[in-house]
Design an enzyme around this catalytic site. Structure first.
Site, mmCIF file in Angstrom:
data_model
loop_
_atom_site.group_PDB
_atom_site.id
_atom_site.type_symbol
_atom_site.label_atom_id
_atom_site.label_comp_id
_atom_site.label_asym_id
_atom_site.label_seq_id
_atom_site.Cartn_x
_atom_site.Cartn_y
_atom_site.Cartn_z
ATOM 1 N N TYR A 96 0.823 -1.210 0.000
ATOM 2 C CA TYR A 96 0.000 0.000 0.000
ATOM 3 C C TYR A 96 0.850 1.250 0.000
ATOM 4 C CZ TYR A 96 0.593 -1.307 4.943
ATOM 5 O OH TYR A 96 1.105 -1.729 6.141
ATOM 6 N N ILE B 280 9.276 -3.169 0.961
ATOM 7 C CA ILE B 280 9.568 -2.226 2.044
ATOM 8 C C ILE B 280 11.062 -2.217 2.356
ATOM 9 C CG2 ILE B 280 9.133 -1.642 4.464
ATOM 10 C CD1 ILE B 280 6.375 -3.034 4.123
ATOM 11 N N ASP C 109 18.114 -12.199 3.232
ATOM 12 C CA ASP C 109 16.771 -12.630 2.876
ATOM 13 C C ASP C 109 16.850 -14.089 2.465
ATOM 14 O OD1 ASP C 109 14.186 -13.022 1.516
ATOM 15 O OD2 ASP C 109 14.026 -10.838 1.567
ATOM 16 N N THR D 71 9.726 -2.213 12.490
ATOM 17 C CA THR D 71 8.465 -1.694 11.952
ATOM 18 C C THR D 71 7.701 -2.830 11.269
ATOM 19 O OG1 THR D 71 9.605 -1.065 9.901
ATOM 20 C CG2 THR D 71 9.344 0.641 11.591
ATOM 21 N N ARG E 209 6.737 -6.806 12.668
ATOM 22 C CA ARG E 209 5.781 -7.495 13.524
ATOM 23 C C ARG E 209 6.372 -7.692 14.914
ATOM 24 N NH1 ARG E 209 1.659 -6.507 11.065
ATOM 25 N NH2 ARG E 209 0.112 -8.007 10.322
ATOM 26 N N HIS F 37 2.236 1.435 16.267
ATOM 27 C CA HIS F 37 2.040 0.756 14.980
ATOM 28 C C HIS F 37 1.603 1.760 13.915
ATOM 29 C CE1 HIS F 37 1.438 -3.612 13.531
ATOM 30 N NE2 HIS F 37 1.680 -2.852 12.488
ATOM 31 N N ASN G 129 10.289 -17.424 12.596
ATOM 32 C CA ASN G 129 11.020 -16.279 13.159
ATOM 33 C C ASN G 129 10.386 -15.736 14.445
ATOM 34 O OD1 ASN G 129 8.897 -14.520 12.359
ATOM 35 N ND2 ASN G 129 9.889 -14.062 10.403
#
Length: 327
Positions: A96, A153, A172, A230, A232, A293, A209
């Site tokens: 988004y 992100i 990653d 930023t 979870r 959040h 994780n």
């Protein structure tokens, strides 16, 4: 639509008018007590971090509701097997506004690197306002930033950190084919922990994780390191983070998401005072920046979340298959 905030309402009403669709909205959370409000509707749009349980999906099935469209990315709080067994299709909004979250992560890194929290504490507690040698900060360009997760992100954050002159390394499980020379992948998370002055988390929450950042990891990190989350809350063990900050295992933390977030956190009309002891402790620590959040919260992001979520619902109701269908 559940969990609708005041800032979302103009976008909701405009979308409904533009598409000729009746959209009813409420500020309440979707749960067993409130699900009956959706009786007679074709689908639900929702934004929350509290669980979507098996019992909830059973209720949706009983109401004949087959479509749940999230206005956010994460699905870790959804009982996906229960959704499937009740034939409820789910969509999310994978992108988004990556820049909104990336900018917030960089802002947190700057705030902590320049020790702004210590300056604020001096003013708020001691009513003093003057230059102090103990507030000496560090340039981002002097630091190595470790980015975990190089999706949309993570890559947006890398671009911004790189623009400030940082040396960026990344990890990653599924690395990008090309880094455009902006960053270097390392082979293991241990390298991220050991080499980074700033670690910025940009990966989804998974069973693998859960509490990935714990006491053992904080011991591996530099005692001058900063942690930015930023993503979870479940990725970071809250108790171990508290100890690491108080004992000096790491130097600071930017916390936009924390474990076991309450529904009040996402109720824009809630007037309840914060009672969570961990949040209150973190808020009083000068080496911590804790926020509710809010990294995503820009006008661009809110508009996109509404338009994409409701667009996905409309497609499903009309028998189409949205790109954002969650498997």
């Amino acid at each position: 639509m559940y969990n609708v905030r005041d800032d979302e309402i103009p976008f909701v009403e405009k979308w409904g008018k533009d598409h000729g669709v009746e959209v009813k909205y409420t500020t309440t959370t979707l749960n067993q007590e409130t699900v009956e409000e959706a009786a007679g509707f074709d689908g639900i749009s929702c934004l929350q971090t509290i669980p979507y349980s098996k019992e909830l999906f059973d209720s949706l099935n009983n109401l004949g509701i087959k479509y749940l469209s999230l206005r956010n990315v994460g699905t870790d709080n959804i009982d996906l097997p229960a959704a499937k067994s009740n034939d409820v299709k789910i969509t999310n909004v994978p992108a988004y506004s990556p820049d909104s979250i990336a900018e917030f992560a960089v802002m947190m890194a700057l705030y902590l690197s320049r020790k702004v929290g210590y300056m604020r504490q001096q003013l708020n507690q001691n009513h003093q306002y003057h230059f102090s040698p103990s507030f000496m900060g560090r340039l981002i360009s002097e630091q190595t930033v470790g980015v975990i997760g190089t999706g949309r992100i993570g890559r947006a954050a890398i671009k911004l950190f790189k623009g400030l002159g940082a040396n960026v390394i990344a990890y990653d499980k599924y690395p990008q084919k090309s880094t455009n020379g902006q960053y270097v992948y390392v082979k293991s998370l241990d390298e991220i922990y050991a080499q980074s002055d700033i670690i910025s988390i940009h990966m989804p929450a998974t069973d693998d994780n859960y509490h990935q950042f714990n006491h053992e990891v904080f011991e591996q990190m530099k005692d001058t390191a900063l942690l930015i989350n930023t993503a979870r809350g479940s990725i970071v063990d809250t108790n171990d983070l508290m100890y690491a900050l108080q004992s000096g295992e790491i130097a600071g933390a930017g916390i936009d998401t924390i474990e076991n977030e309450s529904a009040d956190l996402q109720d824009s009309r809630s007037t309840k005072q914060v009672t969570d002891p961990d949040i209150l402790k973190f808020s009083m620590m000068p080496n911590v920046l804790i926020t509710p959040h809010s990294a995503f919260h820009t006008s661009e992001a809110v508009k996109n979340m509404i338009d994409i979520s409701l667009g996905n619902l409309k497609q499903m109701v009309e028998g189409q298959t949205p790109e954002d269908l969650v498997d």
